[in-house]
Design an enzyme around this catalytic site. Sequence first.
Site, PDB file in Angstrom:
ATOM      1  N   THR A   1     109.363   7.503 108.874  1.00 10.79           N
ATOM      2  CA  THR A   1     109.403   8.205 107.503  1.00 10.79           C
ATOM      3  C   THR A   1     110.582   8.355 107.055  1.00 10.79           C
ATOM      4  O   THR A   1     111.348   9.273 107.642  1.00 10.79           O
ATOM      5  CB  THR A   1     108.285   9.400 107.408  1.00 10.79           C
TER       6      THR A   1
ATOM      7  N   LYS B   1     111.339  17.972 107.028  1.00 10.70           N
ATOM      8  CA  LYS B   1     112.104  16.803 106.933  1.00 10.70           C
ATOM      9  C   LYS B   1     111.663  15.779 106.037  1.00 10.70           C
ATOM     10  O   LYS B   1     112.298  15.486 104.826  1.00 10.70           O
ATOM     11  CB  LYS B   1     112.004  15.984 108.309  1.00 10.70           C
TER      12      LYS B   1
ATOM     13  N   LYS C   1     104.754   6.971 100.930  1.00 10.82           N
ATOM     14  CA  LYS C   1     104.724   7.947 101.962  1.00 10.82           C
ATOM     15  C   LYS C   1     105.334   9.474 101.338  1.00 10.82           C
ATOM     16  O   LYS C   1     104.451  10.218 101.785  1.00 10.82           O
ATOM     17  CB  LYS C   1     105.665   7.712 103.115  1.00 10.82           C
TER      18      LYS C   1
END
Length: 289
Positions: A98, A241, A173
């Site tokens: 990611t 994050k 995502k």
Amino acid sequence: MASVAFLGLGVMGYPMAGHLKNKGGHDITVYNRTKAKAEQWVGQHGGGLAVTPAGAAKDKDFVFSCVGNDDDLRSVTTGPEGAFKSMKKGSVFIDNTTASAEVARELAAAAEAGGFSFLDAPVSGGQAGAENGVLTVMVGGDQAAFDRARPVIDAFARMVGLMGSAGAGQLTKMINQICIAGLVQGLSEGIHFGKKAGLDIEKVIEVISKGAAGSWQMENRHKTMNAGKYDFGFAVDWMRKDLGICLAEADRNGAKLPVTALVDQFYKDVQAMGGKRWDTSSLLARLEK
């Protein structure tokens, strides 16, 4: 059977590489920054071990990566000993990290210049999804490269979709994480409210989970949340994050994410409580402190 390399054997990459070897039946060479973890994987699954990403990628048809962030990804791809140094013509690099859409586009351009393909392919489903081989994979890149890689990716996936050109997988995502953040906060507030009201949370969830309020988070996390246990999934550090990536992209494209920004600050509070490695459902702990 394809010749495959896998770079990054963390909590997600370790089982994903295992499915490529055992379910997919592919010839696997692995690389991990901590060599002992790669040695453990080879001892468990067989296959080969490389001491650099370039060594792992040499002569491979497909190279996968699943690392921590943009900088880690650049290190294993375009770094001094990165995989892009040895990727063969016509091969495909599939990145399951990611990361930002920006780095995905950067690496797709570098791959094209090198005569091979790059797919940004972040995953959703958490550690359990990786271990059970039922991840959702959101892919950005070229249709032809996707069609070639899809049967290989299927070894660890339940759903695989091509979302658009380079970067589209990462953007999808981001949407996934934006939606999860709001859902978990809402579920946390609902459980907290129910406790304060003196209701039986199990009975409440049994009823409302069958209606419009139902969600994967509700079905799979309400019991552990109600018990004050937060060791069952995606860590708060990782979520922060990811939300940072979402908020940075929103700054670039002009999207307004007020709830996401707020929940990110709530996760910051959880970190300050010592919950850096708690799972994302620990937003409830913040309400109950």
